[in-house]
Design a protein around this motif. Sequence first.
Motif, PDB file in Angstrom:
ATOM      1  N   MET A   1      33.305  21.178  30.277  1.00  0.00           N
ATOM      2  CA  MET A   1      33.205  22.642  30.362  1.00  0.00           C
ATOM      3  C   MET A   1      34.011  23.150  31.580  1.00  0.00           C
ATOM      4  N   THR A   2      34.766  24.264  31.388  1.00  0.00           N
ATOM      5  CA  THR A   2      35.585  24.809  32.466  1.00  0.00           C
ATOM      6  C   THR A   2      34.690  25.308  33.600  1.00  0.00           C
ATOM      7  N   ASP A   3      35.102  25.005  34.830  1.00  0.00           N
ATOM      8  CA  ASP A   3      34.329  25.465  35.984  1.00  0.00           C
ATOM      9  C   ASP A   3      35.076  26.609  36.667  1.00  0.00           C
ATOM     10  N   LEU A   4      34.474  27.806  36.621  1.00  0.00           N
ATOM     11  CA  LEU A   4      35.132  28.957  37.251  1.00  0.00           C
ATOM     12  C   LEU A   4      34.436  29.341  38.557  1.00  0.00           C
ATOM     13  N   SER A   5      33.619  28.418  39.096  1.00  0.00           N
ATOM     14  CA  SER A   5      32.816  28.774  40.277  1.00  0.00           C
ATOM     15  C   SER A   5      33.668  29.007  41.530  1.00  0.00           C
ATOM     16  N   THR A   6      34.942  28.583  41.490  1.00  0.00           N
ATOM     17  CA  THR A   6      35.790  28.854  42.655  1.00  0.00           C
ATOM     18  C   THR A   6      36.225  30.318  42.689  1.00  0.00           C
ATOM     19  N   PHE A   7      35.937  31.066  41.609  1.00  0.00           N
ATOM     20  CA  PHE A   7      36.244  32.504  41.580  1.00  0.00           C
ATOM     21  C   PHE A   7      34.960  33.277  41.894  1.00  0.00           C
ATOM     22  N   PRO A   8      34.841  33.828  43.111  1.00  0.00           N
ATOM     23  CA  PRO A   8      33.599  34.518  43.505  1.00  0.00           C
ATOM     24  C   PRO A   8      33.210  35.643  42.546  1.00  0.00           C
ATOM     25  N   ILE A   9      34.178  36.195  41.801  1.00  0.00           N
ATOM     26  CA  ILE A   9      33.853  37.294  40.885  1.00  0.00           C
ATOM     27  C   ILE A   9      32.836  36.842  39.827  1.00  0.00           C
ATOM     28  N   THR A  10      32.827  35.545  39.530  1.00  0.00           N
ATOM     29  CA  THR A  10      31.908  35.048  38.488  1.00  0.00           C
ATOM     30  C   THR A  10      30.457  35.028  38.975  1.00  0.00           C
ATOM     31  N   ARG A  11      30.247  35.248  40.286  1.00  0.00           N
ATOM     32  CA  ARG A  11      28.856  35.306  40.777  1.00  0.00           C
ATOM     33  C   ARG A  11      28.227  36.630  40.389  1.00  0.00           C
ATOM     34  N   ARG A  12      28.993  37.699  40.453  1.00  0.00           N
ATOM     35  CA  ARG A  12      28.460  39.013  40.065  1.00  0.00           C
ATOM     36  C   ARG A  12      28.555  39.244  38.557  1.00  0.00           C
ATOM     37  N   TRP A  13      29.627  38.730  37.953  1.00  0.00           N
ATOM     38  CA  TRP A  13      29.838  38.859  36.499  1.00  0.00           C
ATOM     39  C   TRP A  13      29.941  37.444  35.927  1.00  0.00           C
ATOM     40  N   PRO A  14      28.785  36.798  35.691  1.00  0.00           N
ATOM     41  CA  PRO A  14      28.816  35.387  35.262  1.00  0.00           C
ATOM     42  C   PRO A  14      29.505  35.203  33.907  1.00  0.00           C
ATOM     43  N   ALA A  15      30.209  34.084  33.802  1.00  0.00           N
ATOM     44  CA  ALA A  15      30.908  33.768  32.542  1.00  0.00           C
ATOM     45  C   ALA A  15      29.958  33.038  31.607  1.00  0.00           C
ATOM     46  N   GLU A  16      29.705  33.667  30.465  1.00  0.00           N
ATOM     47  CA  GLU A  16      28.886  32.995  29.460  1.00  0.00           C
ATOM     48  C   GLU A  16      29.717  31.938  28.729  1.00  0.00           C
ATOM     49  N   HIS A  17      31.014  32.260  28.583  1.00  0.00           N
ATOM     50  CA  HIS A  17      31.951  31.354  27.904  1.00  0.00           C
ATOM     51  C   HIS A  17      33.129  31.086  28.848  1.00  0.00           C
ATOM     52  N   PRO A  18      32.938  30.188  29.828  1.00  0.00           N
ATOM     53  CA  PRO A  18      33.976  29.989  30.849  1.00  0.00           C
ATOM     54  C   PRO A  18      35.280  29.425  30.303  1.00  0.00           C
ATOM     55  N   ASP A  19      35.248  28.947  29.065  1.00  0.00           N
ATOM     56  CA  ASP A  19      36.482  28.434  28.452  1.00  0.00           C
ATOM     57  C   ASP A  19      37.336  29.581  27.909  1.00  0.00           C
ATOM     58  N   ARG A  20      36.775  30.793  27.872  1.00  0.00           N
ATOM     59  CA  ARG A  20      37.541  31.940  27.369  1.00  0.00           C
ATOM     60  C   ARG A  20      38.120  32.753  28.529  1.00  0.00           C
ATOM     61  N   LEU A  21      39.166  33.485  28.230  1.00  0.00           N
ATOM     62  CA  LEU A  21      39.760  34.370  29.230  1.00  0.00           C
ATOM     63  C   LEU A  21      38.718  35.418  29.637  1.00  0.00           C
ATOM     64  N   GLN A  22      38.560  35.605  30.940  1.00  0.00           N
ATOM     65  CA  GLN A  22      37.567  36.557  31.452  1.00  0.00           C
ATOM     66  C   GLN A  22      38.274  37.868  31.796  1.00  0.00           C
ATOM     67  N   LEU A  23      37.766  38.958  31.207  1.00  0.00           N
ATOM     68  CA  LEU A  23      38.363  40.283  31.459  1.00  0.00           C
ATOM     69  C   LEU A  23      37.363  41.130  32.237  1.00  0.00           C
ATOM     70  N   TYR A  24      37.801  41.684  33.375  1.00  0.00           N
ATOM     71  CA  TYR A  24      36.963  42.563  34.196  1.00  0.00           C
ATOM     72  C   TYR A  24      37.603  43.938  34.109  1.00  0.00           C
ATOM     73  N   SER A  25      36.905  44.871  33.438  1.00  0.00           N
ATOM     74  CA  SER A  25      37.609  46.102  33.104  1.00  0.00           C
ATOM     75  C   SER A  25      36.645  47.211  32.710  1.00  0.00           C
ATOM     76  N   LEU A  26      37.215  48.302  32.266  1.00  0.00           N
ATOM     77  CA  LEU A  26      36.491  49.466  31.751  1.00  0.00           C
ATOM     78  C   LEU A  26      37.486  50.176  30.840  1.00  0.00           C
ATOM     79  N   ASN A  27      36.979  50.950  29.858  1.00  0.00           N
ATOM     80  CA  ASN A  27      37.945  51.523  28.900  1.00  0.00           C
ATOM     81  C   ASN A  27      38.607  52.808  29.409  1.00  0.00           C
TER      82      ASN A  27
END
Length: 233
Positions: A1-27
């Motif tokens: 399983m991909t480990d994204l814990s080195t990206f602090p952003i994942t602490r506030r917005w945890p990755a449910e599917h860390p193998d997928r591209l993570q998008l932080y956004s708003l429309n």
Amino acid sequence: MTDLSTFPITRRWPAEHPDRLQLYSLNTPNGVKVSIMLEEIGLPYEPHLVDIAKNETWTPEFLSLNPNGKIPAIVDPDGPGGKPMGLFESGAILLYLADKTGRLIPTDPCVRWQTIQWLFFQMAAIGPMFGQVGYFNRFAGKAIEDKRPLQRYLDESKRLLGVLEGRLEGREWMMGEYSIADVATLGWVRNLVTFYEARELVGFDALSNVPAWLERGLARPAVKRGLEIPKRP
Ligand SMILES: N[C@@H](CCC(=O)N[C@@H](CS)C(=O)NCC(=O)O)C(=O)O
């Protein structure tokens, strides 16, 4: 399983599917460029809503990914060399995704550079100028009595729409073929004439190519979906 814990952003917005591209956004018009692109290319991704009205882009977790405190930003677990990579600035993200998938950017070197040129036209002119119209016509700047700032940005936006009108003469899309230049620009033109309430002020209905292009763009299923992701609370 991909480990994204080195990206602090994942602490506030945890990755449910860390193998997928993570998008932080708003429309917003900048945010939807990336969601539209992801919907167009069909790359699996996990969207995270960043509420700019609650100043969430200014939290240490968000700033760790984008020190400029703006959506959109991404973390691609499968970046160059298969290593995770973070990226901000919508234009850079569009180019990255286009190159990664070979989609929505022409391969002919000359046409490729011209696509990048029109992408920069959106980033450097359309976005900043239309955004100022939003501020002075619809948001906090509306209360300012001196209307010269509003007029200045309306005039410039009208001129830019004229440039787009010329470019779209005899073309369905900005590059002939649908490309990241359209992906970047559609949401901004839509916002100018709807949310920013400037349709009449910029003489939109006197144009023909731009309104037809906008209608064509908004009819695309991926655009329809992308405009709602991640949806404003
Ligand atoms: N040049 C940046 C602009 C991004 C931008 O302005 N994002 C706005 C929303 S459209 C934002 O995050 N604003 C939050 C704030 O300034 O507090 C890009 O294209 O990515």
